[in-house]
Design a protein around this motif. Structure first.
Motif, PDB file in Angstrom:
ATOM      1  N   GLU A 111      41.713 -30.238  27.245  1.00 23.43           N
ATOM      2  CA  GLU A 111      41.490 -29.744  28.595  1.00 23.43           C
ATOM      3  C   GLU A 111      42.560 -30.304  29.534  1.00 23.43           C
ATOM      4  O   GLU A 111      42.927 -31.481  29.445  1.00 23.43           O
ATOM      5  CB  GLU A 111      40.091 -30.123  29.085  1.00 23.43           C
ATOM      6  N   LYS A 112      43.046 -29.458  30.406  1.00 27.51           N
ATOM      7  CA  LYS A 112      44.157 -29.818  31.286  1.00 27.51           C
ATOM      8  C   LYS A 112      43.742 -30.918  32.264  1.00 27.51           C
ATOM      9  O   LYS A 112      42.667 -30.872  32.861  1.00 27.51           O
ATOM     10  CB  LYS A 112      44.632 -28.588  32.054  1.00 27.51           C
ATOM     11  N   VAL A 113      44.636 -31.890  32.410  1.00 30.92           N
ATOM     12  CA  VAL A 113      44.428 -32.978  33.371  1.00 30.92           C
ATOM     13  C   VAL A 113      45.607 -32.994  34.335  1.00 30.92           C
ATOM     14  O   VAL A 113      46.766 -33.000  33.914  1.00 30.92           O
ATOM     15  CB  VAL A 113      44.315 -34.346  32.658  1.00 30.92           C
ATOM     16  N   THR A 114      45.309 -33.025  35.624  1.00 29.63           N
ATOM     17  CA  THR A 114      46.345 -33.099  36.652  1.00 29.63           C
ATOM     18  C   THR A 114      46.182 -34.404  37.420  1.00 29.63           C
ATOM     19  O   THR A 114      45.070 -34.735  37.853  1.00 29.63           O
ATOM     20  CB  THR A 114      46.248 -31.910  37.628  1.00 29.63           C
ATOM     21  N   ILE A 115      47.281 -35.144  37.557  1.00 25.32           N
ATOM     22  CA  ILE A 115      47.262 -36.415  38.275  1.00 25.32           C
ATOM     23  C   ILE A 115      47.955 -36.247  39.628  1.00 25.32           C
ATOM     24  O   ILE A 115      49.101 -35.803  39.699  1.00 25.32           O
ATOM     25  CB  ILE A 115      47.971 -37.529  37.471  1.00 25.32           C
ATOM     26  N   PHE A 116      47.254 -36.586  40.705  1.00 26.95           N
ATOM     27  CA  PHE A 116      47.847 -36.620  42.047  1.00 26.95           C
ATOM     28  C   PHE A 116      48.103 -38.086  42.398  1.00 26.95           C
ATOM     29  O   PHE A 116      47.156 -38.861  42.601  1.00 26.95           O
ATOM     30  CB  PHE A 116      46.898 -35.990  43.071  1.00 26.95           C
ATOM     31  N   ASN A 117      49.364 -38.476  42.421  1.00 29.11           N
ATOM     32  CA  ASN A 117      49.689 -39.870  42.721  1.00 29.11           C
ATOM     33  C   ASN A 117      50.474 -40.018  44.023  1.00 29.11           C
ATOM     34  O   ASN A 117      51.168 -41.012  44.237  1.00 29.11           O
ATOM     35  CB  ASN A 117      50.482 -40.505  41.570  1.00 29.11           C
ATOM     36  N   ASN A 118      50.351 -39.017  44.890  1.00 30.82           N
ATOM     37  CA  ASN A 118      51.060 -39.054  46.161  1.00 30.82           C
ATOM     38  C   ASN A 118      50.131 -39.318  47.338  1.00 30.82           C
ATOM     39  O   ASN A 118      50.408 -38.930  48.477  1.00 30.82           O
ATOM     40  CB  ASN A 118      51.821 -37.739  46.394  1.00 30.82           C
ATOM     41  N   LEU A 119      49.009 -39.989  47.076  1.00 25.40           N
ATOM     42  CA  LEU A 119      48.092 -40.334  48.150  1.00 25.40           C
ATOM     43  C   LEU A 119      48.710 -41.422  49.027  1.00 25.40           C
ATOM     44  O   LEU A 119      49.469 -42.259  48.547  1.00 25.40           O
ATOM     45  CB  LEU A 119      46.755 -40.831  47.601  1.00 25.40           C
ATOM     46  N   PRO A 120      48.345 -41.443  50.304  1.00 26.70           N
ATOM     47  CA  PRO A 120      48.861 -42.514  51.167  1.00 26.70           C
ATOM     48  C   PRO A 120      48.251 -43.863  50.786  1.00 26.70           C
ATOM     49  O   PRO A 120      47.141 -43.930  50.255  1.00 26.70           O
ATOM     50  CB  PRO A 120      48.421 -42.077  52.569  1.00 26.70           C
ATOM     51  N   GLN A 121      48.992 -44.933  51.039  1.00 28.54           N
ATOM     52  CA  GLN A 121      48.484 -46.283  50.818  1.00 28.54           C
ATOM     53  C   GLN A 121      47.323 -46.534  51.775  1.00 28.54           C
ATOM     54  O   GLN A 121      47.441 -46.337  52.983  1.00 28.54           O
ATOM     55  CB  GLN A 121      49.607 -47.297  51.068  1.00 28.54           C
ATOM     56  N   LEU A 122      46.169 -46.959  51.230  1.00 27.52           N
ATOM     57  CA  LEU A 122      44.997 -47.175  52.074  1.00 27.52           C
ATOM     58  C   LEU A 122      45.029 -48.572  52.678  1.00 27.52           C
ATOM     59  O   LEU A 122      45.346 -49.548  52.004  1.00 27.52           O
ATOM     60  CB  LEU A 122      43.716 -46.994  51.259  1.00 27.52           C
ATOM     61  N   LYS A 123      44.674 -48.663  53.953  1.00 29.19           N
ATOM     62  CA  LYS A 123      44.625 -49.942  54.658  1.00 29.19           C
ATOM     63  C   LYS A 123      43.244 -50.129  55.276  1.00 29.19           C
ATOM     64  O   LYS A 123      42.530 -49.168  55.552  1.00 29.19           O
ATOM     65  CB  LYS A 123      45.702 -49.982  55.741  1.00 29.19           C
ATOM     66  N   GLY A 124      42.873 -51.391  55.483  1.00 32.86           N
ATOM     67  CA  GLY A 124      41.573 -51.703  56.046  1.00 32.86           C
ATOM     68  C   GLY A 124      41.374 -51.074  57.411  1.00 32.86           C
ATOM     69  O   GLY A 124      42.276 -51.098  58.260  1.00 32.86           O
ATOM     70  N   GLY A 125      40.189 -50.480  57.633  1.00 34.93           N
ATOM     71  CA  GLY A 125      39.877 -49.841  58.892  1.00 34.93           C
ATOM     72  C   GLY A 125      40.519 -48.480  59.069  1.00 34.93           C
ATOM     73  O   GLY A 125      40.338 -47.836  60.107  1.00 34.93           O
ATOM     74  N   TRP A 126      41.233 -48.010  58.021  1.00 33.35           N
ATOM     75  CA  TRP A 126      41.974 -46.756  58.127  1.00 33.35           C
ATOM     76  C   TRP A 126      41.092 -45.595  57.686  1.00 33.35           C
ATOM     77  O   TRP A 126      40.282 -45.713  56.776  1.00 33.35           O
ATOM     78  CB  TRP A 126      43.217 -46.852  57.255  1.00 33.35           C
ATOM     79  N   GLU A 127      41.232 -44.449  58.350  1.00 34.68           N
ATOM     80  CA  GLU A 127      40.545 -43.225  57.948  1.00 34.68           C
ATOM     81  C   GLU A 127      41.552 -42.086  57.988  1.00 34.68           C
ATOM     82  O   GLU A 127      42.258 -41.904  58.978  1.00 34.68           O
ATOM     83  CB  GLU A 127      39.372 -42.923  58.878  1.00 34.68           C
ATOM     84  N   GLY A 128      41.657 -41.347  56.889  1.00 32.59           N
ATOM     85  CA  GLY A 128      42.628 -40.262  56.846  1.00 32.59           C
ATOM     86  C   GLY A 128      42.183 -39.136  55.938  1.00 32.59           C
ATOM     87  O   GLY A 128      41.177 -39.242  55.233  1.00 32.59           O
ATOM     88  N   GLU A 129      42.955 -38.053  55.982  1.00 33.43           N
ATOM     89  CA  GLU A 129      42.645 -36.873  55.181  1.00 33.43           C
ATOM     90  C   GLU A 129      43.769 -36.616  54.177  1.00 33.43           C
ATOM     91  O   GLU A 129      44.924 -36.965  54.412  1.00 33.43           O
ATOM     92  CB  GLU A 129      42.459 -35.643  56.075  1.00 33.43           C
ATOM     93  N   PHE A 130      43.383 -35.973  53.066  1.00 29.32           N
ATOM     94  CA  PHE A 130      44.359 -35.607  52.043  1.00 29.32           C
ATOM     95  C   PHE A 130      43.984 -34.237  51.498  1.00 29.32           C
ATOM     96  O   PHE A 130      42.838 -34.005  51.088  1.00 29.32           O
ATOM     97  CB  PHE A 130      44.369 -36.639  50.909  1.00 29.32           C
ATOM     98  N   ASP A 131      44.944 -33.305  51.522  1.00 30.48           N
ATOM     99  CA  ASP A 131      44.705 -31.966  50.983  1.00 30.48           C
ATOM    100  C   ASP A 131      44.794 -32.001  49.461  1.00 30.48           C
ATOM    101  O   ASP A 131      45.755 -32.526  48.895  1.00 30.48           O
ATOM    102  CB  ASP A 131      45.738 -30.979  51.533  1.00 30.48           C
ATOM    103  N   LEU A 132      43.788 -31.436  48.806  1.00 27.06           N
ATOM    104  CA  LEU A 132      43.735 -31.429  47.348  1.00 27.06           C
ATOM    105  C   LEU A 132      43.621 -29.983  46.860  1.00 27.06           C
ATOM    106  O   LEU A 132      42.526 -29.491  46.569  1.00 27.06           O
ATOM    107  CB  LEU A 132      42.551 -32.266  46.852  1.00 27.06           C
ATOM    108  N   PRO A 133      44.755 -29.272  46.747  1.00 31.23           N
ATOM    109  CA  PRO A 133      44.709 -27.885  46.256  1.00 31.23           C
ATOM    110  C   PRO A 133      44.571 -27.855  44.727  1.00 31.23           C
ATOM    111  O   PRO A 133      45.336 -28.491  44.018  1.00 31.23           O
ATOM    112  CB  PRO A 133      46.060 -27.323  46.708  1.00 31.23           C
ATOM    113  N   LEU A 134      43.599 -27.122  44.226  1.00 26.15           N
ATOM    114  CA  LEU A 134      43.344 -27.037  42.785  1.00 26.15           C
ATOM    115  C   LEU A 134      43.584 -25.614  42.305  1.00 26.15           C
ATOM    116  O   LEU A 134      43.209 -24.649  42.985  1.00 26.15           O
ATOM    117  CB  LEU A 134      41.910 -27.464  42.466  1.00 26.15           C
ATOM    118  N   GLU A 135      44.187 -25.491  41.147  1.00 22.39           N
ATOM    119  CA  GLU A 135      44.480 -24.167  40.593  1.00 22.39           C
ATOM    120  C   GLU A 135      43.629 -23.901  39.361  1.00 22.39           C
ATOM    121  O   GLU A 135      43.277 -24.811  38.630  1.00 22.39           O
ATOM    122  CB  GLU A 135      45.963 -24.084  40.222  1.00 22.39           C
TER     123      GLU A 135
END
Length: 563
Positions: A539-563
C-alpha cells in the motif's frame, strides 16, 4: 691446526643457519601478508592504478586481464563476482599481492559487451575495506554498450534509503527468474540508497531490488526484502532511465512457531515465522487464567498464566483459522521466599522515572508529565484487580499540599499498566503514594508500598497544529503524525474517502514532525505489505516532511492535500 679447522666448521654451520633463517623469514612474510602496525586506521577502499588491457577496450581478443591497485588485496574466492552476459564457464580469478589476474573462458560471443562486476569482493588486506561496484568492461566488437539505469532504493513504509541492496536486471517478462537464476546485470546501493547500472545492451528488462541475506543473488528467502516493477523498463528507446524501487518484506503464508519458551515464571513468549492475524490457543495451560497479547508487528505473542504445578506444558495453536502448530514448553518453578524478608516475588510497580548513571552513582530526576498526557504506572506482571479493603491510593500536590484520591484504570488488554486520572495543575510537583497489597497480580502476589514523584509541565511549552485536509481520492487514508527525530507515533486518525476536514492536534512538544499517509486500499486500518508471487505492490505511503518547526505556545495551520 686442528683448532682452526674446528673454528672454520663452526663458522660454516653458523652461516648456513643464518641463511636458513633469512629464507624462512622471507617465505613467511610472502605467505602471510599482514597490516602494518601503528599509524591511523585505514578507512579507504583500494584504488585502481592500472589495468591491462585498459577497461572499455573494444575488439577484445586477450585471454587474460591484469588489474592493479594501490594496496595489497585479500585473497578472495570471488563468489560475488559475476560476468555479464553469463558465460558457460566462469572466469578464473586470483589475487597476487596488489594485482587481480583474470583468465577468460573460451566461449565469448562476438560483438558483445562484457562486464565483470566484482560486487564487494575486492578488499584491502589491512582493514577489509571493500571497493563496491567495481567493474571491468570490454567488448568483442567495435563498440561498448552505453545504456544506463540509475535511481534510488527506499523502504516502502518509512521511505528511508536502503544501503547494500542489490538492484537486478533480468530479461524482459521474466521477473520470476530472480527466484532461481543470477541476474543479467546488477549494482549495489550506497549508503544513500543510490545505484547505477551501466554498459547495458539496448533492450527491454525486468527490474527488481533484493536485500540478499545469503549473498547468492537469488530471492530464495521470504525474510529477504524485495522491491520490483510490474512493467518492463525500456532501454531500447531510452539511453538512460531513472527508477525508484520500494522494498518490503513479504508475509510468509506458511506460518509456524519458531520459538516458544517461558522466560520467567508465568511469562511465555511465542515467536512466529510471520505476523499472525488470528490465533486460538488450546491446552491445559490455556484452560487456566491467562493474559495474551501480540507485539506491534504481530509476530510475537506474550502469554501470562497463573501458577501451575506441572514442569512442562503443551500448547496447541490454530493460526489464521487454517494452520495448526504445537509447542512443548518447560515451565519455571516459582522460588518461594520462605523468610519473606526480601520480598523476592512482590509485584513491582514502575514509573517513568528519569535515571542518569555517572560512574557508579545513579541520580534520579522528576518525570515531567505533559498536561495533555495521562499518568501511567507500570506493573512487572499482569494485575488482576485493585484491593479496596486496604488504604486508598493518595495523590499529593506537593506545591499546594492538597491530597486527592485519583481514579485508577487498569489496561484491559495487557493488564501491565494503569492510567491515573486526576485534575492537573501546571508546573506542580506531585507524590503518588500506593499502599502495600493494593494490587494483586496473576501469580497471586501483591505489591509493597511505593511512592512515585513527578511534576507537570507548563501548557506554554506545547504547540497546536491544525491540519487542513483535502482528500481528492475515494480511497480510505490512515494519517499518522510522527516525531522526525525518533519516529515515535504521536497522533493517528482516518480519512474516509472524498473528504475535507480540519483536524486540530493539541499538546505537541517543541520539535520537528512528519506526517505519514497510508492508502488503506482494503480498509483494514493497517499498512499492508506486498506479495512478489502475486505481483501485488505494498500500500502506498506518502511522507510529508516539510512541516514547520513547532515551538512552545505556537499555533499554526498546514495544508495536507491527499491524492
Amino acid at each position: 691446526m686442528k683448532i682452526k679447522k674446528q673454528l672454520f666448521l663452526v663458522y660454516e654451520k653458523a652461516k648456513l643457519w643464518f641463511y636458513a633463517i633469512v629464507v624462512i623469514a622471507f617465505v613467511s612474510a610472502c605467505a602471510n601478508q599482514v597490516a602494518p602496525s601503528g599509524g591511523p586506521k585505514d578507512t579507504e577502499a583500494p584504488k585502481l592504478v592500472s589495468s591491462f588491457p585498459p577497461s572499455e577496450s573494444t575488439n577484445f581478443r586477450n585471454k587474460t586481464i591484469k588489474i592493479k591497485f594501490n594496496e595489497y588485496l585479500e585473497n578472495s574466492a570471488f563468489t560475488r563476482t559475476l560476468i555479464s552476459p553469463p558465460t558457460a564457464k566462469a572466469p578464473k580469478i586470483r589475487v597476487n599481492l596488489k594485482t587481480i589476474h583474470i583468465t577468460l573462458p573460451e566461449d565469448l560471443d562476438s560483438n558483445t559487451t562484457y562486464i565483470i562486476n566484482f560486487a564487494d569482493d575486492i578488499k584491502d588486506i589491512n582493514e577489509s575495506n571493500s571497493l563496491t561496484n567495481f567493474a571491468y568492461v570490454f567488448s568483442t566488437g567495435d563498440k561498448i554498450d552505453t545504456q544506463k539505469v540509475s535511481g534510488k532504493v527506499v523502504d516502502a513504509f518509512s521511505g528511508e534509503p536502503i544501503e547494500g541492496a542489490l538492484v537486478l536486471l533480468q530479461p524482459a517478462d521474466s521477473l520470476n527468474r530472480i527466484k532461481h537464476a543470477k541476474p543479467k546485470y546488477f549494482a549495489i546501493t550506497d549508503n544513500s540508497g543510490k545505484y547505477a547500472i551501466k554498459n547495458i545492451k539496448p533492450n527491454y528488462y525486468a527490474i527488481a531490488a533484493l536485500k540478499d541475506l545469503n549473498l547468492n543473488f537469488i530471492y530464495d528467502q521470504v525474510s529477504e526484502k524485495i522491491g520490483f516493477k510490474n512493467e518492463n523498463i525500456n532501454l531500447l528507446d531510452s539511453a538512460e532511465l531513472m527508477e525508484t524501487l520500494e522494498m518490503f518484506e513479504q508475509i510468509d503464508t506458511k506460518i509456524k512457531v519458531e520459538e516458544a519458551e517461558e522466560i520467567e515464571p508465568g511469562k511465555i513468549q511465542v515467536v512466529f515465522s510471520a505476523p499472525v492475524e488470528k490465533v486460538e490457543i488450546d491446552g491445559k495451560l490455556a484452560e487456566k487464567n491467562t493474559v495474551a497479547f501480540f507485539n506491534e508487528k504481530k509476530d510475537t505473542l506474550t502469554l501470562w498464566h497463573e501458577k501451575m504445578e506441572e514442569k512442562e506444558s503443551i500448547l496447541y495453536f490454530s493460526l489464521n483459522d487454517t494452520l495448526k502448530d504445537t509447542a512443548r514448553i518447560k515451565l519455571q518453578p516459582i522460588l518461594i521466599d520462605t523468610v519473606k524478608r526480601n520480598n523476592k516475588n512482590s509485584l513491582i510497580i514502575d514509573f517513568q522515572e528519569v535515571k542518569k548513571q555517572t560512574g557508579k552513582h545513579i541520580t534520579k530526576s522528576f518525570h515531567v508529565l505533559s498536561m495533555f498526557e495521562p499518568l501511567k504506572i507500570f506493573f512487572s506482571r499482569p494485575v488482576e484487580g485493585i484491593n479496596d479493603s486496604v488504604e486508598a491510593i493518595i495523590l499529593t500536590n506537593d506545591t499546594t499540599e492538597e491530597n486527592t484520591i485519583p481514579k485508577i484504570s487498569i489496561d484491559k488488554k495487557t493488564k501491565l499498566f494503569a492510567e491515573v486520572d486526576f485534575k492537573k495543575e501546571e508546573s506542580s510537583f506531585y507524590t503518588l503514594t500506593i499502599p502495600p497489597r493494593k494490587f494483586l497480580d496473576i501469580l497471586g502476589f501483591v505489591n509493597d508500598s511505593v511512592q512515585l514523584k513527578f511534576q507537570t509541565n507548563n501548557i506554554e511549552n506545547y504547540a497546536t497544529l491544525k491540519l487542513k485536509i483535502f482528500n481528492a481520492s475515494a480511497n480510505y487514508k490512515i494519517v499518522e503524525v510522527i516525531s522526525a527525530k525518533d519516529k515515535k507515533l504521536m497522533e493517528r486518525f482516518f480519512i474516509l474517502g472524498n473528504e475535507k476536514k480540519m483536524v486540530t492536534l493539541k499538546g505537541l512538544a517543541e520539535g520537528s514532525y512528519e506526517i505519514r499517509v497510508i492508502d488503506d486500499v482494503n480498509k483494514n486500518g493497517v499498512w499492508d505489505t506486498g506479495n512478489f508471487d502475486l505481483r501485488t505492490q505494498p500500500e502506498k505511503v506518502t511522507i510529508f516532511n516539510n512541516l514547520p518547526q513547532l515551538k512552545g505556545g505556537w499555533e499554526g495551520e498546514f495544508d495536507l492535500p491527499l491524492e
